[in-house]
Design a protein around this motif. Structure first.
Motif, PDB file in Angstrom:
ATOM      1  N   HIS A 105      25.627  54.273  25.618  1.00 21.68           N
ATOM      2  CA  HIS A 105      27.046  53.939  25.764  1.00 21.68           C
ATOM      3  C   HIS A 105      27.913  55.142  26.137  1.00 21.68           C
ATOM      4  O   HIS A 105      29.111  54.985  26.346  1.00 21.68           O
ATOM      5  CB  HIS A 105      27.543  53.264  24.488  1.00 21.68           C
ATOM      6  N   PRO A 109      27.497  54.951  30.979  1.00 20.53           N
ATOM      7  CA  PRO A 109      28.679  54.927  31.854  1.00 20.53           C
ATOM      8  C   PRO A 109      28.900  56.233  32.606  1.00 20.53           C
ATOM      9  O   PRO A 109      29.331  56.221  33.766  1.00 20.53           O
ATOM     10  CB  PRO A 109      29.834  54.634  30.886  1.00 20.53           C
ATOM     11  N   HIS A 131      35.332  50.437  35.309  1.00 19.30           N
ATOM     12  CA  HIS A 131      34.550  49.781  34.256  1.00 19.30           C
ATOM     13  C   HIS A 131      33.877  50.826  33.358  1.00 19.30           C
ATOM     14  O   HIS A 131      33.930  50.730  32.118  1.00 19.30           O
ATOM     15  CB  HIS A 131      33.504  48.874  34.900  1.00 19.30           C
ATOM     16  N   GLN A 135      34.244  51.725  29.268  1.00 17.37           N
ATOM     17  CA  GLN A 135      33.133  51.826  28.310  1.00 17.37           C
ATOM     18  C   GLN A 135      33.163  53.156  27.566  1.00 17.37           C
ATOM     19  O   GLN A 135      32.876  53.237  26.371  1.00 17.37           O
ATOM     20  CB  GLN A 135      31.807  51.666  29.048  1.00 17.37           C
ATOM     21  N   ARG A 138      35.764  53.105  24.895  1.00 20.87           N
ATOM     22  CA  ARG A 138      35.276  52.347  23.734  1.00 20.87           C
ATOM     23  C   ARG A 138      34.338  53.214  22.869  1.00 20.87           C
ATOM     24  O   ARG A 138      34.441  53.233  21.639  1.00 20.87           O
ATOM     25  CB  ARG A 138      34.538  51.119  24.255  1.00 20.87           C
TER      26      ARG A 138
END
Ligand SMILES: N[C@@H](CCC(=O)N[C@@H](CS)C(=O)NCC(=O)O)C(=O)O
Length: 223
Positions: A105, A109, A131, A135, A138
């Motif tokens: 994660h 990305p 996008h 990520q 997050r």
């Protein structure tokens, strides 16, 4: 030398394993792979299922190990165990969960942003990177919350495999998508790069940074 690590000095997953080697103080020989050379591509294809690096060869045990996390687990066991992967099952699960966060994660990305620059046409790049940046935001928030909750110096108890995974993931991701308003993440990253094992890995990577497609964005302190 019994242990040979196959990898590349610019490769983030190679960095992850190198941090572990240096932290454990385990002697090894580094075999630099040049992916532009067919001979080296064949060599790594024979060592790992997908032909990806790093790979570890332990000639004494006649064992070949692929995948950075599995290699670190192997090195930790060779060093007596319990140093980078805790002996306690719950603590080990926590380390492995955070190791996954950094590989999948953060590195995931981050690699999408690099791949978009390298392999996509200019028109497609903004969509992919938007996008990927979402990520990363997050993941950064999850790391910030975690560090706030534990108040620890490292991400999962003592310095562990998860911190080894974090070093290259955050190094490259932080260049492409800065940590911004995540003070605990930023402070932890500074602790990471100050650790002698991690500092050595970044130091050894320095001569190769010209090959990084976003070299112009590298902060001066890493050049
Ligand atoms: N899950 C693997 C990922 C390895 C990986 O993606 N390595 C990259 C270099 S950082 C690679 O081999 N790239 C060349 C390729 O994909 O052919 C690990 O943890 O070791």
């Amino acid at each position: 030398m019994a242990l040979v690590l196959y990898g590349h000095p610019l490769s983030s997953f190679t960095h992850k394993v190198l941090v572990a080697f240096y932290d454990l103080g385990t002697p090894f020989e580094f075999r630099l792979l040049d992916p532009t050379q067919a001979g080296d591509r064949d060599l790594i294809a024979g060592l790992t299922p997908l032909g990806k690096f790093p790979a570890l060869r332990d000639a004494d045990a006649d064992v070949t190990v692929a995948e950075s996390s599995v290699i670190i687990g192997y090195l930790d066991a060779l060093a007596g165990g319990g140093r980078l992967v805790p002996r306690d099952a719950a603590a080990a699960r926590d380390v492995m969960a955070w190791d996954r966060v950094f590989d999948m994660h953060v590195q995931g990305p981050m690699q999408s942003i690099v791949d978009a620059r390298l392999f996509m046409d200019k028109a497609a790049e903004p969509g992919v990177t938007a996008h990927a940046r979402g990520q990363l935001d997050r993941a950064y928030s999850a790391i910030e919350v975690r560090l706030q909750a534990t108040g620890d110096d490292w991400i999962a108890g003592d310095f562990s495999m998860a911190d080894c995974a974090a070093l290259p993931a955050l190094f490259y991701a932080g260049i492409l998508h800065p940590f911004a308003d995540h003070p605990r993440l930023s402070a932890w990253f500074e602790r990471l790069i100050a650790r002698p094992s991690a500092a050595r890995v970044l130091d050894e990577a320095r001569p190769w940074f010209d090959l990084f497609p976003f070299r112009d964005m590298l902060p001066a302190r890493f050049l």
